[in-house]
Scaffold this active site. Structure first.
Site, PDB file in Angstrom:
ATOM      1  CE1 TYR A 148      -3.981  -1.855  -0.122  1.00 13.64           C
ATOM      2  CE2 TYR A 148      -3.358  -2.822   1.971  1.00 13.64           C
ATOM      3  CZ  TYR A 148      -4.185  -2.787   0.876  1.00 13.64           C
ATOM      4  OH  TYR A 148      -5.222  -3.679   0.763  1.00 13.64           O
TER       5      TYR A 148
HETATM    6  C1  LIG Z   1      -1.225  -7.396  -0.317  1.00 13.01           C
HETATM    7  C2  LIG Z   1      -1.504  -8.187  -1.571  1.00 13.01           C
HETATM    8  C3  LIG Z   1      -2.953  -8.004  -1.986  1.00 13.01           C
HETATM    9  C4  LIG Z   1      -0.576  -7.681  -2.687  1.00 13.01           C
HETATM   10  O1  LIG Z   1      -0.845  -8.396  -3.879  1.00 13.01           O
HETATM   11  P1  LIG Z   1       0.356  -8.900  -4.811  1.00 13.01           P
HETATM   12  O2  LIG Z   1      -0.251  -9.461  -6.042  1.00 13.01           O
HETATM   13  O3  LIG Z   1       1.241  -9.784  -4.027  1.00 13.01           O
HETATM   14  O4  LIG Z   1       1.124  -7.508  -5.096  1.00 13.01           O
HETATM   15  P2  LIG Z   1       1.780  -7.046  -6.454  1.00 13.01           P
HETATM   16  O5  LIG Z   1       2.592  -8.172  -7.013  1.00 13.01           O
HETATM   17  O6  LIG Z   1       0.725  -6.486  -7.335  1.00 13.01           O
HETATM   18  O7  LIG Z   1       2.730  -5.882  -5.963  1.00 13.01           O
HETATM   19  C5  LIG Z   1       2.668  -4.648  -6.610  1.00 13.01           C
HETATM   20  C6  LIG Z   1       3.757  -3.753  -6.097  1.00 13.01           C
HETATM   21  O8  LIG Z   1       3.623  -3.568  -4.698  1.00 13.01           O
HETATM   22  C7  LIG Z   1       4.936  -3.394  -4.166  1.00 13.01           C
HETATM   23  N1  LIG Z   1       5.110  -4.324  -3.070  1.00 13.01           N
HETATM   24  C8  LIG Z   1       4.560  -5.547  -2.944  1.00 13.01           C
HETATM   25  N2  LIG Z   1       4.943  -6.087  -1.787  1.00 13.01           N
HETATM   26  C9  LIG Z   1       5.753  -5.186  -1.201  1.00 13.01           C
HETATM   27  C10 LIG Z   1       6.470  -5.166   0.009  1.00 13.01           C
HETATM   28  N3  LIG Z   1       6.457  -6.213   0.860  1.00 13.01           N
HETATM   29  N4  LIG Z   1       7.192  -4.065   0.317  1.00 13.01           N
HETATM   30  C11 LIG Z   1       7.219  -3.017  -0.529  1.00 13.01           C
HETATM   31  N5  LIG Z   1       6.573  -2.989  -1.689  1.00 13.01           N
HETATM   32  C12 LIG Z   1       5.830  -4.059  -2.014  1.00 13.01           C
HETATM   33  C13 LIG Z   1       5.932  -3.623  -5.209  1.00 13.01           C
HETATM   34  O9  LIG Z   1       6.357  -2.348  -5.677  1.00 13.01           O
HETATM   35  C14 LIG Z   1       5.156  -4.291  -6.293  1.00 13.01           C
HETATM   36  O10 LIG Z   1       5.641  -3.851  -7.512  1.00 13.01           O
HETATM   37  P3  LIG Z   1       6.738  -4.726  -8.283  1.00 13.01           P
HETATM   38  O11 LIG Z   1       5.999  -5.924  -8.778  1.00 13.01           O
HETATM   39  O12 LIG Z   1       7.157  -3.800  -9.366  1.00 13.01           O
HETATM   40  O13 LIG Z   1       7.814  -5.081  -7.316  1.00 13.01           O
HETATM   41  C15 LIG Z   1      -1.204  -9.697  -1.378  1.00 13.01           C
HETATM   42  O14 LIG Z   1       0.147  -9.828  -1.011  1.00 13.01           O
HETATM   43  C16 LIG Z   1      -2.096 -10.364  -0.367  1.00 13.01           C
HETATM   44  O15 LIG Z   1      -3.169 -10.862  -0.720  1.00 13.01           O
HETATM   45  N6  LIG Z   1      -1.631 -10.421   0.898  1.00 13.01           N
HETATM   46  C17 LIG Z   1      -2.329 -11.140   1.959  1.00 13.01           C
HETATM   47  C18 LIG Z   1      -3.683 -10.588   2.236  1.00 13.01           C
HETATM   48  C19 LIG Z   1      -3.650  -9.139   2.651  1.00 13.01           C
HETATM   49  O16 LIG Z   1      -2.879  -8.750   3.517  1.00 13.01           O
HETATM   50  N7  LIG Z   1      -4.553  -8.361   2.026  1.00 13.01           N
HETATM   51  C20 LIG Z   1      -4.705  -6.987   2.343  1.00 13.01           C
HETATM   52  C21 LIG Z   1      -5.538  -6.899   3.564  1.00 13.01           C
HETATM   53  S1  LIG Z   1      -6.062  -5.244   3.813  1.00 13.01           S
END
Ligand SMILES: CC(C)(COP(=O)(O)OP(=O)(O)OC[C@H]1O[C@@H](n2cnc3c(N)ncnc32)[C@H](O)[C@@H]1OP(=O)(O)O)[C@@H](O)C(=O)NCCC(=O)NCCS
Length: 178
Positions: A148
């Site tokens: 986020y």
């Molecule tokens: C949070 C969540 C939705 C992210 O989805 P994702 O598909 O893994 O994320 P993305 O691959 O689209 O990441 C997009 C960007 O976010 C950033 N990002 C992702 N994880 C990150 C981290 N740990 N730290 C910093 N930046 C991060 C990166 O810039 C990434 O871009 P990049 O691919 O160029 O590196 C997923 O990890 C998830 O479902 N987590 C568990 C459930 C959760 O916590 N949901 C939110 C509850 S409110």
């Protein structure tokens, strides 16, 4: 994995796919399927919320791998009232009133880190008639916190406690208009 095609769901589709959504929630949040299914009434109660938007991403076999939904919040709704009571009046005015509330965003662990979460969130936030978006997420250095922050969300409040939940939450906001 290539990022799956995203489909916007109407409220009927969200209702039909409620259990699939909760299965993705269970995997992503690392809770049991039965704990996730206990949230059925919560999802059902959201189906008639104004401004409801939902986006799902499926793999080539049609299996749901990521999902996001939210709606326009209003006083009288449980989450909205809990958050409003914890924020200062000026933050309520400038961030929460009329905001699009992101309720769920989850990607199955095997599909994380490949851009699906970002794509779901961008599509969800393209279109809601709101100047701001708000959400709560556990207030720990989780993958979601970094995700986020990277997407331009800012902390509006930290350490928020909801009744019956031992975890502290952060309230995050994002401006949708330039
Ligand atoms: C949070 C969540 C939705 C992210 O989805 P994702 O598909 O893994 O994320 P993305 O691959 O689209 O990441 C997009 C960007 O976010 C950033 N990002 C992702 N994880 C990150 C981290 N740990 N730290 C910093 N930046 C991060 C990166 O810039 C990434 O871009 P990049 O691919 O160029 O590196 C997923 O990890 C998830 O479902 N987590 C568990 C459930 C959760 O916590 N949901 C939110 C509850 S409110």
């Amino acid at each position: 994995m290539t990022v799956p095609a995203l489909l916007e769901w109407d409220r009927d589709e969200l209702g039909r796919r409620r259990d699939e959504l909760l299965d993705v929630y269970a995997e992503a949040m690392q809770v049991s399927a039965s704990a996730a299914r206990a949230r059925r009434p919560i999802v059902s109660a959201h189906l008639d919320r104004p401004g409801l938007r939902a986006v799902g991403g499926t793999d080539d076999d049609g299996r749901l791998v990521g999902v996001a939904y939210g709606y326009l919040g209003a006083p009288g709704q449980w989450w909205h009232d809990q958050v409003a009571a914890a924020l200062t009046p000026s933050i309520v005015d400038s961030w929460l009133t009329g905001a699009f509330e992101v309720c769920e965003l989850h990607v199955r662990p095997a599909a994380q880190g490949q851009g699906l979460g970002r794509a779901l969130l961008e599509q969800l936030l393209t279109g809601p008639p709101a100047a701001t978006a708000v959400l709560t997420t556990p207030d720990r250095e989780t993958r979601a916190r970094g995700f986020y922050r990277d997407a331009g969300w800012v902390d509006l409040l930290r350490g928020l406690m909801f009744p019956g939940d031992p975890r502290a939450f952060a309230v995050l906001g994002k401006r949708l208009l330039p």
